[in-house]
Design an enzyme around this catalytic site. Sequence first.
Site, PDB file in Angstrom:
ATOM      1  N   SER A 192       2.406  12.194 -15.727  1.00 47.77           N
ATOM      2  CA  SER A 192       1.237  12.245 -16.788  1.00 47.77           C
ATOM      3  C   SER A 192       1.138  13.500 -17.653  1.00 47.77           C
ATOM      4  CB  SER A 192      -0.148  12.181 -15.941  1.00 47.77           C
ATOM      5  OG  SER A 192      -1.156  12.337 -16.676  1.00 47.77           O
ATOM      6  N   LYS A 220      -0.018  15.187 -10.178  1.00 42.73           N
ATOM      7  CA  LYS A 220       0.995  14.844 -11.105  1.00 42.73           C
ATOM      8  C   LYS A 220       1.858  15.880 -11.313  1.00 42.73           C
ATOM      9  CE  LYS A 220      -0.495  10.452 -12.043  1.00 42.73           C
ATOM     10  NZ  LYS A 220       0.671   9.233 -11.620  1.00 42.73           N
ATOM     11  N   ASP A 260       0.921  -1.064   0.083  1.00 48.20           N
ATOM     12  CA  ASP A 260       0.109  -0.100  -0.005  1.00 48.20           C
ATOM     13  C   ASP A 260       0.775   1.068   0.098  1.00 48.20           C
ATOM     14  OD1 ASP A 260      -1.706   2.220   0.613  1.00 48.20           O
ATOM     15  OD2 ASP A 260      -2.936   1.079   2.001  1.00 48.20           O
ATOM     16  N   TYR A 266      -6.375  15.806  -9.768  1.00 49.07           N
ATOM     17  CA  TYR A 266      -5.376  14.595 -10.205  1.00 49.07           C
ATOM     18  C   TYR A 266      -3.959  15.355 -10.922  1.00 49.07           C
ATOM     19  CZ  TYR A 266      -3.436  10.905 -13.591  1.00 49.07           C
ATOM     20  OH  TYR A 266      -2.874   9.965 -14.075  1.00 49.07           O
TER      21      TYR A 266
END
Length: 266
Positions: free
Chosen positions: A149, A166, A70, A162
């Site tokens: 990304s 990133k 994790d 998000y």
Amino acid sequence: MTVPQPVVPTYPDLAGKRAFVTGAAVGIGRAIAEALTRQGVRVAIADLNREAAEEAAGSVGGGAIAIAVDVRKRASVETAFAEALEALGGCEIAVANAGVSTMNPALDLTDEEWDFNFDVNTRGVFLTNQIAARHFVKNGSGVIVNTASLAAKVGAPLLAHYSASKFAVLGWTQALARELAPKGIRVNAVCPGFVKTSMQAREVEWEATLRGMTAEGVLADYVAQTPLGRIETPEDVASVAVFLCSDGARFMTGQGINVTGGVYMT
């Protein structure tokens, strides 16, 4: 559009090395694990889903092992990396690939969505990098590759949280690269675009609902934004990640390499 079959370069320097790859049971992580294995690297496939990791390790072969991790929790990453070191007999490559996404307009985002994205996408990279780098420093060498990304280069509507997570990965990658370069450790990132994965499949459905269009329309929009004219594959990303792990990229560090089919060119 037909996806061309790539001519896969060979990197002899990678043969016999050991790699720890997070989020490697499926998608981009699995493609990276497969590509490294083809170069003679023995891979620890680390994933939250132990069962999926075991299936992937069996499929990848080449002595790959499965490890549960994790990436949000320091103790879990420390235990997983230690397990990889023991099982593989060492480690020269760390790929922090584990990532998640949710989708919502910025004004509708919840604290839970923000925290979830940052806990996996940013904290997970931090923990994986730091724990691996401490080992690499002792050995005087090592390579780290992070999965960022396209959304780390340009803010993505409906993915503001998000994108922020990133962008943070790229900032961390650059700073860590500067700190670790004198110690013989390179740190780079890959920045994929519209990649055909299970995560993308979920995002397409979410985006279709949020934009009031069909899933097919969303995918067509992705292709229209991509000068090379097709949806990206995990293997497209893996090829670049493996290059960054190799001596072919020996004078590259602190880079966020676009692998987007031309969607973003700066």
